[in-house]
Every structure is written in C-alpha cells, then in structure tokens.
Design an enzyme around this catalytic site. Sequence first.
Site, PDB file in Angstrom:
ATOM      1  N   ALA A  83       0.850  -1.190   0.000  1.00  0.00           N
ATOM      2  CA  ALA A  83       0.000   0.000   0.000  1.00  0.00           C
ATOM      3  C   ALA A  83       0.884   1.237   0.000  1.00  0.00           C
ATOM      4  O   ALA A  83       1.688   1.428   0.913  1.00  0.00           O
ATOM      5  CB  ALA A  83      -0.927   0.005   1.210  1.00  0.00           C
ATOM      6  N   HIS A  91       7.208  11.832  -3.136  1.00  0.00           N
ATOM      7  CA  HIS A  91       7.707  10.488  -2.831  1.00  0.00           C
ATOM      8  C   HIS A  91       6.738   9.407  -3.325  1.00  0.00           C
ATOM      9  O   HIS A  91       7.156   8.387  -3.873  1.00  0.00           O
ATOM     10  CB  HIS A  91       7.927  10.368  -1.316  1.00  0.00           C
ATOM     11  CG  HIS A  91       8.475   9.062  -0.877  1.00  0.00           C
ATOM     12  ND1 HIS A  91       9.792   8.700  -1.080  1.00  0.00           N
ATOM     13  CD2 HIS A  91       7.899   8.015  -0.238  1.00  0.00           C
ATOM     14  CE1 HIS A  91       9.996   7.498  -0.591  1.00  0.00           C
ATOM     15  NE2 HIS A  91       8.857   7.059  -0.069  1.00  0.00           N
TER      16      HIS A  91
END
EC number: 2.5.1.78
Length: 156
Positions: A83, A91
């Site tokens: 996830a 990022h």
Amino acid sequence: MAIRRIEGLLHLASEGRYAILVGRFNSFVVEHLLEGAIDTLKRHGVNEDNITVIHAPGAWELPIVAKKLATSNQFDAIIALGAVIRGSTPHFDFVAGECAKGLGVVALESSLPVINGVLTTDSIEQAIERSGTKAGNKGSEAALTAIEMVNLLKAI
C-alpha cells in the site's frame, strides 16, 4: 476451420505454487490484503503447503525480491501486495511508479506471472476501502488473477 480460443480459467488450482510478496509499510492495510489473498487461494483449492509468504520492508523493495523469487524456479506465480498512500511530497509518485514498473519488468523477463496487488491511493480511507470494506479486497482480486494467469500460461 474454427477459431481457437485460449483463456485462463478459475478452476481448482491445487497444483500451483504461489509466492505472496508483502510490503510491510502500511501494515494496517496490507495485512488485510494478505488475508484476502490467502483465503482466496485456499478457497480455490491451493494447499497451504503451496503458499509461501515473503515480507519485504515496503513497496520500493518488492521488485528486487520478486526477481529473486522468479529466478528461484519454485513458484508458478508471484502476488505482490502493498500500500502506497499519497502524502504531501512527490515520494508517492516515485515509489508507486517504480514499484509497478519493476514488477512488470520482472514478469516480462521471467515469463512468470507477477501480479501487482499494490494499492496506490490518495488517502488512508481509500486504502482501507480497497482492503476489504466498500471496494472489495484487492488482495483477493490479485489472487484470482494469479490463478487465472497460471492456468492461461499452461494452456498456451
């Protein structure tokens, strides 16, 4: 002469050997994906002895571990679960994109199904929804895809 159709079917998968590769980051979501994948494989006839779970630190590390698993010749498919949840920096884009690209490269180079069950969501709520609540369990869906791909490649 008739057109020949080849499909991967979702029949009992007792012969297949499956690696479930799990990124530990965001484990509160990923553990539900893992439970869904294992449950689906077992419900489709996969013996527990033919399921191996491998934990990696996070989604960024999944491709290199998938490559090692693919070259081990121990598995018929790899299910990658993780996830990646968007934050306030870029990022997210780097991790999500490179993870997906890396898993795809491993699949193409090894001719082994590498199923991308890595969630990429804009919020924690979306991740939770896709790990077993409103939007189903994407770990379970990844396991179904793995079964179908193993059967499809055997049929070709």
